[in-house]
Design an enzyme around this catalytic site. Structure first.
Site, PDB file in Angstrom:
ATOM      1  N   CYS A   1       0.977  -1.053  -0.100  1.00  0.00           N
ATOM      2  CA  CYS A   1      -0.030   0.101  -0.185  1.00  0.00           C
ATOM      3  C   CYS A   1       0.862   1.324   0.070  1.00  0.00           C
ATOM      4  O   CYS A   1       0.894   1.952   1.025  1.00  0.00           O
ATOM      5  CB  CYS A   1      -0.860   0.076   1.199  1.00  0.00           C
ATOM      6  SG  CYS A   1      -1.897  -1.299   1.440  1.00  0.00           S
ATOM      7  N   ALA A   2       1.597   1.464  -1.165  1.00  0.00           N
ATOM      8  CA  ALA A   2       2.607   2.368  -1.080  1.00  0.00           C
ATOM      9  C   ALA A   2       2.495   3.578  -0.998  1.00  0.00           C
ATOM     10  O   ALA A   2       3.426   4.778  -0.815  1.00  0.00           O
ATOM     11  CB  ALA A   2       3.592   2.159  -2.345  1.00  0.00           C
ATOM     12  N   ALA A   3       1.358   4.433  -1.503  1.00  0.00           N
ATOM     13  CA  ALA A   3       1.103   5.675  -1.506  1.00  0.00           C
ATOM     14  C   ALA A   3       1.294   6.488  -0.406  1.00  0.00           C
ATOM     15  O   ALA A   3       1.008   5.794   0.751  1.00  0.00           O
ATOM     16  CB  ALA A   3      -0.128   6.236  -2.036  1.00  0.00           C
TER      17      ALA A   3
ATOM     18  N   ASP B   1       1.689  -1.462   4.975  1.00  0.00           N
ATOM     19  CA  ASP B   1       1.372  -0.241   5.638  1.00  0.00           C
ATOM     20  C   ASP B   1      -0.053  -0.088   5.594  1.00  0.00           C
ATOM     21  O   ASP B   1      -0.530   0.654   4.372  1.00  0.00           O
ATOM     22  CB  ASP B   1       2.327   1.090   5.169  1.00  0.00           C
ATOM     23  CG  ASP B   1       1.913   2.156   6.029  1.00  0.00           C
ATOM     24  OD1 ASP B   1       1.274   2.180   7.223  1.00  0.00           O
ATOM     25  OD2 ASP B   1       2.468   3.341   5.867  1.00  0.00           O
TER      26      ASP B   1
ATOM     27  N   GLY C   1       4.606   6.973  -1.152  1.00  0.00           N
ATOM     28  CA  GLY C   1       5.973   6.599  -1.619  1.00  0.00           C
ATOM     29  C   GLY C   1       7.122   6.870  -0.776  1.00  0.00           C
ATOM     30  O   GLY C   1       8.051   6.355  -1.099  1.00  0.00           O
ATOM     31  N   GLY C   2       6.806   7.480   0.666  1.00  0.00           N
ATOM     32  CA  GLY C   2       8.017   7.867   1.276  1.00  0.00           C
ATOM     33  C   GLY C   2       8.674   6.682   1.707  1.00  0.00           C
ATOM     34  O   GLY C   2      10.142   6.535   1.852  1.00  0.00           O
ATOM     35  N   LYS C   3       7.854   5.622   2.286  1.00  0.00           N
ATOM     36  CA  LYS C   3       8.652   4.320   2.804  1.00  0.00           C
ATOM     37  C   LYS C   3       9.358   3.440   1.716  1.00  0.00           C
ATOM     38  O   LYS C   3      10.700   3.068   2.030  1.00  0.00           O
ATOM     39  CB  LYS C   3       7.640   3.401   3.652  1.00  0.00           C
ATOM     40  CG  LYS C   3       6.826   4.203   4.725  1.00  0.00           C
ATOM     41  CD  LYS C   3       6.017   3.361   5.587  1.00  0.00           C
ATOM     42  CE  LYS C   3       5.394   4.171   6.844  1.00  0.00           C
ATOM     43  NZ  LYS C   3       4.247   5.264   5.970  1.00  0.00           N
TER      44      LYS C   3
ATOM     45  N   ASP D   1      -0.156   0.355  -5.469  1.00  0.00           N
ATOM     46  CA  ASP D   1      -1.447   0.954  -4.854  1.00  0.00           C
ATOM     47  C   ASP D   1      -2.661   0.707  -5.512  1.00  0.00           C
ATOM     48  O   ASP D   1      -2.472   0.565  -6.859  1.00  0.00           O
ATOM     49  CB  ASP D   1      -0.943   2.451  -4.592  1.00  0.00           C
ATOM     50  CG  ASP D   1      -1.765   3.009  -3.586  1.00  0.00           C
ATOM     51  OD1 ASP D   1      -1.504   3.154  -2.367  1.00  0.00           O
ATOM     52  OD2 ASP D   1      -3.155   3.557  -3.919  1.00  0.00           O
TER      53      ASP D   1
ATOM     54  N   CYS E   1      -0.722   3.845  10.983  1.00  0.00           N
ATOM     55  CA  CYS E   1      -0.776   5.343  11.823  1.00  0.00           C
ATOM     56  C   CYS E   1      -2.122   5.446  12.764  1.00  0.00           C
ATOM     57  O   CYS E   1      -2.641   6.374  13.092  1.00  0.00           O
ATOM     58  CB  CYS E   1      -0.766   6.331  10.971  1.00  0.00           C
ATOM     59  SG  CYS E   1      -1.824   6.472   9.725  1.00  0.00           S
TER      60      CYS E   1
END
Length: 454
Positions: free
Chosen positions: A272-274, A342, A276-278, A295, A395
Site C-alpha cells: 500500500c505504497a502511496a 502499511d 511513496g515515502g517508505k 497502490d 498510523c
C-alpha cells in the site's frame, strides 16, 4: 500508507470578478479562501487536503499560500476552544445557513490566538473578507467578536472535546493513563521531521547546510537518517529539497524501514505504497533492492513516482496500480523476501497533521477498515517466502486495528510468528509496538514484525 478516500470533494469555485469589482487585496483574498476552505471542511464534509489543493494555486505569492495553510490547520486544531467561545458571545445561535460566517470567525480566531498575527492586520483583513464573501451586514459582528477574542482570549477547554464521543471513549479505554496526553498532543502542530537521503549526502553534512541557512535541527539516536526541526519551515526553505537531498517524513514513519530491515538485495513488496515515502527510504538505504510498489488507486501513483524520482530511485522500483488482496491479477508467482504492509487505517495517530480526521471519521468506518486490514494480511502473507518477514504497520492508535488485528492473524495462521521489536518502537502492544502521538516528538504509529516459518 494509502488512506481511505474522504467524502466526495467539490473544488472551491473561482470567484467571479463581477461588473466593476476590484481585485481583492492579497491579505483579504487569503482570508476569503480560508473561510471557504473551512466552511467546506467543517460544514460540508470535504477533505482539507483536497480543498487546499484547489485553493492554493489561486494565490501567486508563496507567503500567502503558507498563510492560508497555517490558518486552516490552526483553525481546525483550535475548534474545540473557538466554537464554544463564539457561541457564548453571540446573542443568538447561528442558523444552519451561517456556515460561511462561522468559518470566517474560526479563521479570525486562529490568526489572533494560535498564529499570533498582528491584531490590526488580522482584524482588518478578516472584516473586509466578510464583505467580499457577500456578507457586508455581518462585518460589524465579525469585528466585534474578534475584538472581544483579542481582549479576553479564549476560556480553557479540554482538547478531548475535539474528538467525537465514540472515538474519545475508545482512546480512553485503550490508553487510560496516556489518553489526556494523546488528546493534548493531537491538538498541537508537530515538529518538521526530515529524512536525509543517505545515497546523496551524509546526515551531518546536510545538518551543516541547514545551519548555514539559519535552521537549527536535532538528531535522534533511534533514527539514522532523521533530522527534526522544532520550528517548521516551508519545504522551499530546505536546501536541496528539489534535488532530493531530503524529504519530509515523520520519525515514526521512518522507523518502518528499521522494523522491516530487509536483507541486502532482497525482493520487497510495498503493498500500500502511496505516497511513496517508505519505498523511497528503503531504496535510499539499499538501491539493490528489487522493490515492487503497489497502490489500489491509480490516481495516487503519480505522487508515488514523483517522490521516488526526486529521491533518485524511481528506476530502481516497479510502480503498479493493483489491489494487493487480488494477487491473481498482478503477481508473477515469485515470492517476496520482505513485505511492507502499511495498511489503510483510521489515522488516529496523525490527527495533529490531518485535523479533519476528527470531522470525517465515523464509527461504522472502523469495522470496514478492520476487515480490509485482515484481507490484506491474509493475501500478502501468501506471497511471502518461507523465512521471510512481513511488517504490519498503521498510523492508528486503536487496538482493534493493531494489537488485536495481529493477534487474530497469528491465531489463524499456523506458520506466522511474531518477532519482538525493541522498546525504541514504543509501548508493548500485543505482538507489536505502539507509539502514541507526541511521544518522542513523533506521530502515533504501530509496528508488528512477523516471520514466516521455514
Amino acid at each position: 500508507m494509502s488512506q481511505p478516500r474522504p467524502p466526495a470533494d467539490r473544488p472551491i469555485p473561482p470567484r467571479p470578478p463581477g461588473p466593476g469589482r476590484r481585485p481583492l487585496a492579497p491579505g483579504v483574498e487569503v482570508r476569503v479562501l480560508a473561510a471557504q476552505v473551512l466552511d467546506a471542511v467543517v460544514h460540508r464534509g470535504r477533505s482539507l487536503k483536497s480543498e487546499l489543493a484547489a485553493a492554493l494555486p489561486r494565490l501567486p505569492d508563496p507567503r500567502d499560500r503558507a498563510l492560508l495553510e497555517a490558518i486552516a490547520f490552526a483553525a481546525l486544531r483550535g475548534r474545540y476552544r473557538y466554537e464554544p467561545a463564539l457561541r457564548g458571545w453571540m446573542q443568538k445561535p447561528p442558523g444552519a445557513h451561517e456556515g460561511p460566517l462561522l468559518a470566517l470567525l474560526l479563521a479570525g480566531c486562529a490568526q489572533l490566538d494560535a498564529l499570533q498575527l498582528p491584531a490590526h492586520a488580522a482584524l482588518d483583513a478578516t472584516v473586509e473578507a466578510a464583505r467580499a464573501l457577500g456578507r457586508p451586514h455581518q462585518a460589524g459582528l465579525v469585528n466585534a467578536l474578534l475584538r472581544r477574542a483579542q481582549r479576553e482570549g479564549f476560556p480553557p477547554a479540554d482538547p478531548a472535546g475535539a474528538w467525537p464521543s465514540w472515538l474519545r471513549e475508545r482512546i480512553a479505554a485503550a490508553w487510560p493513563a496516556q489518553a489526556p496526553a494523546v488528546f493534548a498532543a493531537s491538538a498541537q502542530p508537530g515538529p518538521l521531521w526530515l529524512r536525509v537521503n543517505r545515497g546523496r549526502i551524509a546526515r551531518e553534512d546536510y545538518r551543516a547546510r541547514l545551519e548555514q541557512a539559519g535552521l537549527a535541527a536535532e538528531t535522534d539516536p533511534r533514527l539514522a537518517d532523521a533530522l527534526r526541526l522544532d520550528a517548521p519551515v516551508p519545504v522551499a526553505a530546505l536546501p536541496g529539497f528539489d534535488e532530493g537531498l531530503v524529504a519530509v517524513q515523520d520519525g515514526s514513519a521512518q522507523q518502518a524501514a528499521d522494523a522491516l530491515a530487509p536483507e541486502p538485495g532482497a525482493r520487497v513488496l510495498d503493498a500500500c505504497a502511496a505516497p511513496g515515502g517508505k519505498a523511497a527510504h528503503l531504496l535510499e538505504r539499499d538501491p539493490a533492492l528489487e522493490l515492487l510498489a503497489l497502490d489500489v488507486d491509480p490516481r495516487r501513483l503519480p505522487r508515488v513516482e514523483d517522490n521516488l524520482r526526486r529521491s533518485g530511485v524511481l528506476e530502481r522500483a516497479q510502480v503498479r496500480a493493483a489491489d494487493a488482496t487480488m494477487p491473481a491479477l498482478w503477481w508473477d508467482g515469485f515470492t517476496f523476501d520482505a513485505i511492507l504492509l502499511d495498511a489503510p487505517c483510521s489515522a488516529t495517530g496523525v490527527v495533529r497533521r490531518q485535523p479533519d480526521i476528527l470531522l470525517h471519521r465515523r464509527e461504522d468506518d472502523l469495522a470496514a477498515l478492520v476487515q480490509a486490514q485482515a484481507r490484506l494480511l491474509d493475501a500478502t502473507w501468501a506471497l511471502l517466502r518461507p523465512g521471510g518477514t512481513l511488517l504490519y504497520a498503521t498510523c492508528s492508535i486503536l487496538p482493534e486495528e493493531n494489537a488485536e488485528q495481529v493477534d487474530a492473524f497469528l491465531a489463524r495462521t499456523p506458520d506466522a510468528r511474531a518477532v519482538a521489536l525493541p522498546e525504541e518502537f514504543g509501548h508493548a502492544a500485543g505482538a507489536g509496538r505502539q507509539r502514541l502521538p507526541g511521544e518522542d516528538g513523533m506521530d502515533g504509529f504501530f509496528y508488528a514484525r512477523l516471520r514466516k516459518a521455514d
